[in-house]
Design an enzyme around this catalytic site. Structure first.
Site, PDB file in Angstrom:
ATOM      1  N   HIS A 290     -34.059 102.199 -18.063  1.00  0.00           N
ATOM      2  CA  HIS A 290     -33.414 102.919 -19.213  1.00  0.00           C
ATOM      3  C   HIS A 290     -32.732 101.964 -20.029  1.00  0.00           C
ATOM      4  O   HIS A 290     -32.473 100.658 -19.551  1.00  0.00           O
ATOM      5  CB  HIS A 290     -32.724 103.913 -18.720  1.00  0.00           C
TER       6      HIS A 290
ATOM      7  N   CYS B 182     -25.355  97.667 -21.764  1.00  0.00           N
ATOM      8  CA  CYS B 182     -26.168  98.825 -21.410  1.00  0.00           C
ATOM      9  C   CYS B 182     -27.096  99.399 -22.377  1.00  0.00           C
ATOM     10  O   CYS B 182     -28.099 100.013 -22.438  1.00  0.00           O
ATOM     11  CB  CYS B 182     -25.395  99.952 -21.166  1.00  0.00           C
TER      12      CYS B 182
ATOM     13  N   HIS C 198     -32.800  97.955 -18.755  1.00  0.00           N
ATOM     14  CA  HIS C 198     -32.095  97.597 -17.430  1.00  0.00           C
ATOM     15  C   HIS C 198     -32.520  98.739 -16.423  1.00  0.00           C
ATOM     16  O   HIS C 198     -33.619  99.479 -16.894  1.00  0.00           O
ATOM     17  CB  HIS C 198     -30.829  97.214 -17.269  1.00  0.00           C
TER      18      HIS C 198
ATOM     19  N   HIS D 270     -32.053 101.133 -12.415  1.00  0.00           N
ATOM     20  CA  HIS D 270     -31.348 101.601 -11.193  1.00  0.00           C
ATOM     21  C   HIS D 270     -32.081 102.331 -10.022  1.00  0.00           C
ATOM     22  O   HIS D 270     -33.055 102.632 -10.591  1.00  0.00           O
ATOM     23  CB  HIS D 270     -30.126 102.513 -12.003  1.00  0.00           C
TER      24      HIS D 270
ATOM     25  N   ASP E 176     -39.969 108.692 -11.207  1.00  0.00           N
ATOM     26  CA  ASP E 176     -39.681 107.773 -10.320  1.00  0.00           C
ATOM     27  C   ASP E 176     -40.677 106.568 -11.149  1.00  0.00           C
ATOM     28  O   ASP E 176     -41.883 106.842 -11.544  1.00  0.00           O
ATOM     29  CB  ASP E 176     -40.207 107.865  -9.078  1.00  0.00           C
ATOM     30  N   HIS E 177     -40.321 105.283 -10.910  1.00  0.00           N
ATOM     31  CA  HIS E 177     -40.938 104.244 -11.497  1.00  0.00           C
ATOM     32  C   HIS E 177     -41.376 104.594 -12.962  1.00  0.00           C
ATOM     33  O   HIS E 177     -42.867 104.220 -13.561  1.00  0.00           O
ATOM     34  CB  HIS E 177     -42.087 104.018 -10.790  1.00  0.00           C
TER      35      HIS E 177
ATOM     36  N   GLU F 291     -25.757 106.483 -11.001  1.00  0.00           N
ATOM     37  CA  GLU F 291     -26.733 105.422 -11.582  1.00  0.00           C
ATOM     38  C   GLU F 291     -26.442 104.063 -10.295  1.00  0.00           C
ATOM     39  O   GLU F 291     -27.090 103.301 -10.175  1.00  0.00           O
ATOM     40  CB  GLU F 291     -26.124 104.743 -12.957  1.00  0.00           C
TER      41      GLU F 291
END
Lengths: 141, 141, 141, 141, 141, 141
Positions: free
Chosen positions: C18, C37, C41, C43, C81-82, C127
């Site tokens: 995100h 941020c 990047h 998590h 996810d992913h 996160e």
């Protein structure tokens, strides 16, 4: 035994995005090989680096942990935290996997081995608690 | 160095019951050897399996993690999760300890080494964060 | 007390990318507010959801955990996810923070409250181990 | 504010087996409700208990942690570690879930509240990092 | 292969204070080498010890974990928990680092190797999740 | 609901020594109350602080996490890391327990509430994973 040989390890964490993708292959082939990992996603990466050598009897240390911490901060955290790894220039021409990341980080740390104070013997990269890759250097080949 | 050698590791968790008991010994002797572990109890087991080999430059991977994950799911999770391990047929004739479980899991994974894509080099079984057993294969003998 | 009131919690993990960015603001202002941020990047996100209600004496459960697990799998894992969260349509018009993600996940889970079997009372999004946001629903307002 | 109100929490771990089963129902119905949890399996259970009250200015403590630790050792660890919970007499007539275990442990600890030195305000039972149940006592009803 | 070779590991935790300081050096030199670690501070130390040997087919174990646990309790926990390590007589003449602690613990455990039931092959001391030292014994020299 | 109310939490870790001791009592009485905790020992302390308020729709945040992180760094880490807490002047007149530390940290953070950007609602201090104290402020009294 005046100078026992030990291994010390320091661990850091950074947050980054990546996608598994080989630009020299077709999108279809990339999807076939990498599945959902071909999409942009991310991790809280954990990196461990280890140094091995005799304990210095004056300091009780294999190498000064403050040096190792500082070098890992400069070569790993400041380079990779909050980045999209596929766009980091020194990583860019490889498929950015845990394996290739471990090798690339090894090379950056090994280039500063004199400052580290003891030989680098392990770099381990965790994408998560469930998945990791470890590299013990070119002498393993 | 075009093909550095690395080790990749995947970790899974399952919940199962077991008791430490050798059916060929008397109950008194079993209790003497195993103490409270002779009673039926259980764990959230964690199993790590590692593969070691050269990185494939086309994929950036030692082996496809998706394959390793799928095989561990089939050979470990689907076999052992929510089971009483002493009643699992392929475990049943041994004392079900972390050690023997590691060897038995090694044998199931090694039987599929061709599909894994790289040699199996480590199976580690944690009964808890405090207690584990690791097996590096019959070549260690 | 035949029907004590308890809270049950299930936790899942997913890996996603995100960036913190408000498209209605200038790049300079976004950078000023969000700092690093603002870059892409990622998590290993952890999401916890809690249900609160009386224990059913026939089942010993507040609600069937299998249902909660299935719904979290469908509404969270399979959706996020992913993925690059800024491109997920049902998240796309908000700044994708831990806070807004917690509220958006609440709304998806709450829409299935009948299937959950007990009232949703908490969604918590981590996160990382160091940073999280928790939401107890609109009745807190 | 001479006597601020705080909550202190102690956590212990034990290893036990259980199965989700209501003996008053048919095996088919139990399987339908509980799925794989109907089979004998096990966990490394984690139990947290919290006490809430004013800090004693002479000791800096809400209650003496040594007392809380000792009582949790006696009432939880010594009772449940390395046991098959369905055969523990004070648990035996209920479906042994995280929820009913939390209530049963609450009752054992609350019976010793005078020795604890401050009111019990929370019992939380984790079957794993992913699944837990928490109970705040009969006054929540 | 009747007697596969495995490694078993047990982990304990203790809380202690220490300072990095070499009494034969000046305060200024100590501060220069050790920085903030020269001040009295503390850790929740984690110590892992490993034994390696063939599995006993009668017991399914490399060595009896109860023995290893008992010896680690006596030689580590009872000696070091809630202590200022610089004042522990058997540590006192060394700089008390993770490295020297690992060697000193090795020597205490190795002195009881007969009771351990299998050769000691690793002692690892974690000052935190981020920093550790491991020692594989004098034969590594 | 345009401005849902959420709680955000940040966690930091520091390493410090302390002893439980009330200087106005005799050594014998201190030993009787505090047992081994009366000796100098130490921990890797973990501190969590939470802020609660409406989400700012422009930023998607309750408060800027960068501000919370900076203030916790200044008021907690820089003050307490690698210190003997009994010698820290702003802690010195109290028995240094997890409870009193939580209250003292609350007061330092609350004094900067304007910079935090949202009301402080929780400070939790962990001496270890097993032992913690949490404080929700003077309004709980």
């Amino acid at each position: 035994m005046d100078h026992p040989i030990l291994t010390i390890t320091h661990r850091i964490e950074f947050s980054a995005a990546h996608r598994m993708d080989n630009p020299s292959l077709s999108p279809e082939r990339n999807l076939e090989i990498f599945g959902p990992c071909n999409r942009i996603h991310g991790h809280n990466y954990v990196v461990e680096a280890s140094l091995t050598g005799p304990v210095n009897p004056e300091t009780g240390m294999v190498a000064n942990l403050v040096d190792l911490m500082g070098i890992m901060q400069e070569e790993i955290f400041e380079q990779l935290d909050h980045q999209f790894l596929n766009e980091v220039s020194w990583l860019g021409k490889i498929v950015v996997s845990a394996e290739t990341l471990a090798v690339a980080i090894w090379e950056r740390l090994a280039a500063r081995e004199k400052e580290l104070g003891a030989p680098l013997t392990l770099v381990r990269v965790f994408e998560s608690e469930a998945n990791s890759a470890e590299y013990r250097g070119p002498s393993q080949n």
